[in-house]
Design an enzyme around this catalytic site. Structure first.
Site, PDB file in Angstrom:
ATOM      1  N   GLY A 221      39.995  37.043  26.986  1.00  0.00           N
ATOM      2  CA  GLY A 221      41.428  36.941  26.778  1.00  0.00           C
ATOM      3  C   GLY A 221      42.218  37.536  27.936  1.00  0.00           C
ATOM      4  O   GLY A 221      41.818  37.442  29.103  1.00  0.00           O
ATOM      5  N   SER A 222      43.325  38.162  27.607  1.00  0.00           N
ATOM      6  CA  SER A 222      44.273  38.590  28.636  1.00  0.00           C
ATOM      7  C   SER A 222      43.790  39.731  29.522  1.00  0.00           C
ATOM      8  O   SER A 222      44.440  40.045  30.523  1.00  0.00           O
ATOM      9  CB  SER A 222      45.603  38.973  27.986  1.00  0.00           C
ATOM     10  OG  SER A 222      46.229  37.832  27.445  1.00  0.00           O
TER      11      SER A 222
END
Length: 501
Positions: A221-222
């Protein structure tokens, strides 16, 4: 001699010749393999004649042996049960060893060439000197905090991992995989009971035997936006460079637009690179990645350690537990050109990007250590049976230099902004400069999103004291915030272990 007898004689001679060749092959090339095999019962019985060495961390015994009075004279015991299981592993009678018990087996068993002098002395004294002792880098306070906070997390998550290490040396301070297991039943001298205990763990759908910290990869993810940011900074951008953002972005040829986690996140047409990381702006980083290109993103990820198939964690000079390689995956169309939707998704840690929790900690550590990534290790010392003879002491060494010191310091400030002003506020520690990045990773299907946090703590003197990664599998909404809180607790434990506040 008639022809039939002659043929029989030739066949017998050929068979004897093949037998002779095979015996020599076994003696010359296979003997050591058979001798050291985990399944060689005679060798294992002989091993139990000698007391196995102790594995400890911070003065706390993690694995030791007690006398039984039976045929196998010493029973291996693990006083901390599940707490250190994925680091220590286990040493069974008839199954394969794992963890430090496997990688340091010969030294612990006293059969290592390093301990030859002790064995020669035993010939004259009639003693059976114990095996050597292994001292680990782990901080018991940090390890126990990581285990407690993971298993008692506020999201009710049952699977995850946490890794903390010293950015300046690579010494691992904590390593936990959840769920864990009790290694004691696996070392039972009743081999049927030990096998039954193993079979039960192996069949458990939650996978307690899996080492999620080292041997499993997940979409980051981020947290991957730190690597995308590094690529931008190394290619002419600055933290104040304004990049396209907006509430949604439709990559060329894509059927579905990329959106931000909330409408309040970077709805502006442009934001600075620092603002994009602070707010975790999907649309900004997706467009940035497409502009940078797949090759640039892949090269930057490799500089941080992605695609490394050789890394192992144990001693710095030999072997250890194998680490699964983190991957960026494919980002190209059938013709070989960049596929914009894949590049856009990969830039925000989705698509085919996969990362181990250890790799997440290494990314944060390299940023905290001014761009120098140290080789991670678990074994601090090998001490002889008398505990005075030092056969090995770890001398930290650099693994790679992903970014320049200037770019690392820019990333530090950007990650500090995440903790001070953005999504990582749960990681704040009073009196310390804490930077980090949260991550929420979509998993597809009906599974909830994973929650991540990678970060670091730097003291007043500018020295990094810890870098950490916490991963909560299928944590759902709020998972990354909880991962940040757990990371803060682990780093605080490291600080307390060092006499800090």
């Amino acid at each position: 001699m008639n022809a039939p007898l002659r043929r029989v004689g030739i066949v017998v001679m050929v068979l004897f010749g093949l037998l002779f060749v095979n015996l020599n092959w076994v003696q010359a090339y296979k003997a050591d393999e058979y001798r050291t095999s985990d399944y060689n019962g005679r060798v294992q019985v002989a091993e139990y004649e000698r007391k196995r060495g102790i594995i400890e961390a911070g003065g706390t015994p993690l694995a030791s042996s007690r006398e039984t009075g039976g045929k196998l004279k010493f029973l291996r015991t693990y006083p901390k049960d599940e707490l250190y299981a994925h680091v220590i592993g286990y040493k069974p009678v008839n199954m394969a060893a794992t963890g430090i018990e496997k990688s340091e087996n010969e030294f612990l068993a006293g059969t290592s060439d390093q301990l030859f002098g002790d064995r020669v002395r035993d010939l004259f004294t009639g003693n059976q000197t114990a095996g050597g002792n292994i001292l680990l880098t782990l901080s018991p306070r940090a390890q126990e905090t990581a285990y407690r906070e993971l298993t008692e997390n506020r999201r009710g998550v049952t699977k995850g991992a946490a890794v903390a290490l010293d950015p300046t040396t690579g010494a691992i301070q904590a390593l936990v995989s959840m769920p864990s297991f009790d290694p004691n039943p696996l070392a039972d001298h009743d081999t049927e009971q030990a096998q039954a205990a193993y079979d039960k763990l192996d069949a458990d759908e939650d996978g307690p035997l899996k080492n999620r910290a080292l041997a499993e990869t997940f979409p980051p993810g981020s947290t991957f936006k730190v690597i995308t940011s590094a690529a931008a900074l190394e290619n002419g951008y600055t933290p104040e460079t304004r990049i396209p953002a907006g509430s949604s972005y439709l990559p060329p040829t894509a059927g579905t637009p990329i959106r931000n986690a909330a409408s309040s996140i970077c709805p502006e047409a442009q934001v600075t690179l620092t603002e994009a990381l602070t707010e975790s702006c999907n649309t900004g980083f997706a467009q940035l990645g497409v502009k940078l290109t797949a090759d640039v993103l892949k090269a930057e990820a490799r500089q941080f350690g992605f695609e490394d198939d050789e890394l192992a964690v144990g001693r710095l000079n030999d072997g250890g537990q194998k680490v699964a390689a983190s991957r960026t995956g494919e980002m190209t169309a059938p013709g070989g050109n960049d596929d914009p939707p894949q590049v856009a998704q990969s830039s925000i840690g989705q698509n085919n990007v996969r990362m181990t929790p250890l790799q997440g900690a290494l990314v944060a550590a390299a940023v905290a250590n001014d761009g120098r990534q140290m080789r991670p290790y678990l074994v601090q010392q090998q001490l002889g049976p008398d505990r005075t003879t030092d056969y090995y002491t770890a001398v930290p060494r650099q693994l790679r230099e992903p970014v320049s010191a200037e770019v690392a310091r820019q990333l530090q400030e950007m990650m500090v902004s995440v903790v001070q002003n953005g999504t990582g506020t749960n990681a704040r520690i009073s009196g310390y400069r804490v930077g980090g990045k949260t991550g929420t990773a979509e998993t597809g299907g009906n599974s909830d999103d994973h929650g991540w946090f990678i970060g670091f703590a730097i003291n007043d003197d500018g020295k990094p004291v810890s870098a950490v990664c916490v991963f909560l599998e299928a944590a759902g909404s709020g998972g990354s915030a909880e991962a940040a809180r757990i990371s803060q607790q682990i780093m605080r434990a490291v600080i307390a272990d060092r006499g800090g506040r």
